[in-house]
Design an enzyme around this catalytic site. Structure first.
Site, PDB file in Angstrom:
ATOM      1  CD  GLU A 172      46.702  38.009  35.038  1.00 64.86           C
ATOM      2  OE1 GLU A 172      46.424  38.693  36.041  1.00 64.86           O
ATOM      3  OE2 GLU A 172      47.472  38.401  34.137  1.00 64.86           O
ATOM      4  CD  GLU A 278      48.275  37.268  39.378  1.00 62.80           C
ATOM      5  OE1 GLU A 278      48.445  38.456  38.989  1.00 62.80           O
ATOM      6  OE2 GLU A 278      48.538  36.280  38.681  1.00 62.80           O
TER       7      GLU A 278
END
Length: 345
Positions: A172, A278
């Site tokens: 991320e 995710e």
């Protein structure tokens, strides 16, 4: 010109035209741009060894105790994602722990995604903290440490006959990684150099592994445009784009539409496939989670030429709010919920 010569010329011309017609090959039909030959349905189960050490157990829908990999495989999961921390407290998600889990995934015949956080603990949009051992390194030394750490983990896997299908350089990384050196908003060139270093480290051990750059908020087109424009303008090397998507029970349909729009633009603009690495939704609303994932998979499969490659559920096996996480896909008795049935479709 007499009639005999004219006849000969006409015969020659007819023969030539006939020859051209018979030697011209028919054009092959173009493949269906929406045809998906491989679609990956995955789960990040990085907590599994720590859970098992703490006495957590898992069960098939009929109540039979079972191994988590067997349960997930029975639900259509064909790929596993594992995070890697550098020097984590307790060893969880360190190189040895990752290898133990990777062996189990490999034995189950599953594809493998390795997720390098390049931190001793969580790396995400709000924190990209250098490992303690890397804190005082120069930028050149930092790149070498990243390279060596990546090669070490990749070699451990290779020695055990495991080849990751995909590898993330950073987790991320909305604003880069290894702050402050690799903070994208202040030094995009440094972040690009770190991504390239990770890419080259992976390829030096496993040339076939595809390298991802991963951002959160897959619906946020502006974020992805800013970051990937910066990386490409600084000649960063990467093969794929990864994204997270955590909508609510009320906005998931809109977020899926925005995500598909973003993916379509990314594939067109950067010529790389995209994978949603995710997803998650509250465990107490499995029907909505099922609808969300089913719709997302359906949308990804419409991306031309199979460039919407897959969907991974993040820690579905975390139940009873393991470590405070409430977005799993198992109920409080340790059985998979209807959320995972979306992977069977």
């Amino acid at each position: 010109m007499n009639s005999t010569k004219i006849g000969i010329l006409v015969s020659l011309l007819v023969g030539l035209i006939s020859c051209q017609k018979t030697t011209t090959q028919p054009q092959p039909s173009m493949p269906d741009p929406t045809l998906v030959t491989s679609f990956y349905k995955g789960a990040d189960v990085s907590w599994i060894t720590q859970q098992e050490a703490g006495g957590v157990r898992f069960y098939q829908p009929d109540g039979t105790a079972s191994d988590i990999f067997a349960i997930l495989k029975s639900k259509g999961v064909n790929s596993i994602r594992l995070r890697v921390w550098v020097n984590p407290q307790g060893g969880w998600n360190g190189a040895d722990d990752v290898l133990a889990k990777a062996k189990r995934a490999n034995a189950a015949g599953m594809k493998l995604l390795i997720d390098f956080h390049h931190s001793d603990s969580w790396a995400d949009p709000g924190q990209q903290t250098k490992p303690s051992a890397w804190q005082k390194l120069t930028f050149a030394e930092l790149k070498k440490a990243l390279f060596d750490h990546t090669v070490d983990v990749m070699n451990r896997l290779k020695t055990n006959g495991i080849t990751p299908d995909w590898v993330q350089v950073g987790n991320e990384t909305n604003n880069g990684m290894l702050w402050p050196d690799g903070q994208a908003s202040t030094n995009m060139a440094n972040f690009a150099a770190l991504v390239t270093t990770g890419y080259e480290a992976v390829k030096s051990v496993s040339p076939t592994s595809q390298v991802l750059v991963h951002l959160s908020n897959g619906y946020d087109k502006a974020l992805f445009q800013w970051l990937f424009n910066g990386l490409t303008s600084n000649s960063a090397k990467f093969d794929m784009i990864g994204m997270s998507l955590y909508p609510t029970a009320t906005d998931w349909a809109a977020r899926n539409e925005q995500c598909l729009n973003n993916i379509s633009t990314l594939v067109t603009q950067y010529k790389r496939p995209v994978m949603v690495v995710e997803v998650g939704m509250p465990a107490n609303d499995p029907a909505t989670a099922n609808a969300f994932i089913t719709d997302l998979i359906t949308k990804l499969k419409t991306v031309p030429n199979g460039n919407g490659m897959g969907v991974f559920y993040w820690e579905p096996q975390a139940y009873k709010k393991w470590q405070g996480y409430g977005l799993g896909a198992f109920d409080d008795s340790g059985k998979p919920t209807a959320a995972l049935d979306a992977f069977l479709k």
